[in-house]
Scaffold this active site. Structure first.
Site, PDB file in Angstrom:
ATOM      1  N   GLY A 192       0.996  -1.197  -0.020  1.00 33.79           N
ATOM      2  CA  GLY A 192      -0.111  -0.018   0.079  1.00 33.79           C
ATOM      3  C   GLY A 192       0.954   1.222  -0.057  1.00 33.79           C
ATOM      4  O   GLY A 192       1.832   1.130  -0.170  1.00 33.79           O
ATOM      5  N   ASN A 193       0.243   2.463   0.322  1.00 33.51           N
ATOM      6  CA  ASN A 193       1.060   3.584   0.325  1.00 33.51           C
ATOM      7  C   ASN A 193       0.319   4.560   1.299  1.00 33.51           C
ATOM      8  O   ASN A 193      -0.713   4.185   2.016  1.00 33.51           O
ATOM      9  CB  ASN A 193       1.097   4.186  -0.857  1.00 33.51           C
ATOM     10  CG  ASN A 193      -0.266   4.636  -1.538  1.00 33.51           C
ATOM     11  OD1 ASN A 193      -1.078   5.553  -0.747  1.00 33.51           O
ATOM     12  ND2 ASN A 193      -0.646   4.136  -2.490  1.00 33.51           N
ATOM     13  N   HIS A 194       1.029   5.494   1.801  1.00 38.91           N
ATOM     14  CA  HIS A 194       0.600   6.345   2.999  1.00 38.91           C
ATOM     15  C   HIS A 194      -0.466   7.488   2.601  1.00 38.91           C
ATOM     16  O   HIS A 194      -0.803   8.378   3.367  1.00 38.91           O
ATOM     17  CB  HIS A 194       1.799   7.248   3.230  1.00 38.91           C
ATOM     18  CG  HIS A 194       2.725   6.388   4.195  1.00 38.91           C
ATOM     19  ND1 HIS A 194       2.606   5.476   4.990  1.00 38.91           N
ATOM     20  CD2 HIS A 194       4.170   6.041   3.780  1.00 38.91           C
ATOM     21  CE1 HIS A 194       3.719   4.996   5.475  1.00 38.91           C
ATOM     22  NE2 HIS A 194       4.766   5.228   4.770  1.00 38.91           N
TER      23      HIS A 194
END
Ligand code: CTP
Length: 400
Positions: A208-210
């Site tokens: 995923g990412n932030h």
């Protein structure tokens, strides 16, 4: 021009309370239904009888009506209003609003209000300039409240400076524009992507990412507040869509986001792709949890489909397509490449080199680059302000 609009006018203790009388009269003349709430100290400056007469409604001051046991329902008031305006807002009332203090009916109604809130400060110049007041105003602005910057001039103290409440006529004009603005995108269908995507590795892990989704949700709110019908396709996000014009579609992976977005695009007038979509996804998703074994684990990833690029291929001349570029190096050149390759009307560039911009922050700093080459630079602002700038650029493009 304010026909049928329900306005709550809150009055706190300031010499400028005499202007509230004129304001109530202007609102009523313009067709609004005005309910006045006064703090007890505001009664030192103007009487409830004056305000009741001009607003054509009883004035509300206390939680309980006399000894009747009947109460003034602040929740109901806050829910029914189309707008709430606190004019004048004293330094004391501003501070309490900013910090959620709730010791009178005006503050309880403010905390319960779901409608847009406008605040017209009035105080002496040093009180206004004090960092405490300025910080409180910043807080209120970060809540999405609109602040009417006071005018400079002669103050009740005899001093000259900034602190005079804006004139009732200026407020009326602003509020009238606010309501006509609510219709400006009526009939338009807007499609927005927001948040991250999660690409499953196994039942408990993902790539995923932030991204938090804040920017996309803020854009959705601005479009909705201008009358557009918004479809918001969002990856996993804690953000809440508040406006009734927003239909939220929750997805998890890039593939799900692709399907949901492509499905709705043909009926869309405007599409803004602000999601941080994974560019790669695990080639295989393990059905059971991958157990620890060996010193290394190789994950093979395959490319996801680029949603924005796909929309760029099928977009008609009437549709407006906007994308984002999050860059760390060669920002402008990379953004222009994406603008052209993805056939966009404009691209919103965030540089991760700018402090306070990007994932997780409440602020963002953007540059808009149009396909015709025009570039517009903005300063660091709260994301809801940035969202307004982006929507303004889209309205400009619509009318170009
Ligand atoms: N985007 C998309 N679908 C993808 C990847 C990106 O719709 N699979 C959109 C984003 O929502 C954004 C724009 O494309 O509006 C640019 O995203 P970004 O990650 O900056 O660029 P990429 O094209 O993925 O290129 P790179 O990661 O190499 O910079």
């Amino acid at each position: 021009m304010l026909e049928g609009k329900k306005i709550i006018l809150g009055i706190s203790g300031s010499i400028a309370a005499y202007k509230s009388a004129a304001l109530a009269r202007l609102f009523v003349k313009a067709g609004a239904e005005v309910k006045v709430i006064m703090t007890s100290s505001s009664q030192d400056f103007i009487t409830p009888i004056t305000m009741a007469t001009l607003s054509r409604n009883p004035v509300l001051i206390d939680f309980v009506k006399g000894n009747s046991g009947e109460w003034n329902n602040h929740v109901e008031l806050g829910l029914l209003a189309d707008i709430m305006i606190i004019a004048p807002a004293s330094a004391n009332t501003l501070a309490k609003m900013a910090h959620g203090i709730c010791d009178n009916l005006l503050l309880a109604t403010y905390l319960s209000a779901r409608c847009p809130v406008f605040v017209a400060p009035a105080m002496d110049l040093d009180m206004f300039a004090h960092p405490a007041t300025q910080n409180n105003l910043k807080l209120l602005s970060s809540f999405g409240n609109t602040i009417f910057e006071p005018n400079a001039g002669e103050l009740a103290s005899g001093l000259e400076g900034k602190g005079r409440m804006v004139e009732p006529e200026e407020i009326l004009e602003f509020i009238s524009n606010h309501f006509s603005d609510q219709q400006i995108l009526k009939g338009k269908k807007v499609l927005i992507t927001a948040g991250p995507t999660y690409e499953h590795i196994d039942p408990v892990r993902f790539v995923g990412n932030h991204s938090t989704g804040k920017m996309g949700f803020a854009i959705a709110e601005v479009f909705a507040s201008k009358g557009a019908q918004v479809i918001l396709v969002t990856g996993p996000s804690n953000q809440k869509a508040k406006h009734g014009n927003i239909t939220r579609i929750d997805v998890t992976s890039a593939a799900e986001m692709y399907d949901a977005t492509l499905k709705h695009f043909p009926k869309t007038n405007i599409a803004v792709m602000s999601a941080a979509v994974a560019d790669y996804t695990p080639e295989k998703v393990s059905i059971s949890k991958i157990k620890k074994s060996g010193d290394e684990l190789q994950l093979k990833l395959k490319k996801t489909r680029d949603i924005l690029k796909e929309l760029g291929k099928i977009k008609t001349k009437k549709q407006i397509l906007v994308g984002f570029a999050l860059e760390t190096d060669n920002e402008e050149a990379n953004a222009i490449k994406k603008l052209n390759e993805k056939n966009l009307d404009f691209i919103v560039l965030n540089s991760l080199k700018n402090k306070g911009a990007g994932f997780g922050f409440d602020t963002n700093q953007i540059q808009v680059i149009h396909k015709g080459g025009e570039k517009v630079n903005y300063g660091l602002k709260p994301k809801h302000e940035v969202a307004k700038d982006i929507v303004d650029q889209i309205i400009k493009t619509l009318h170009a």
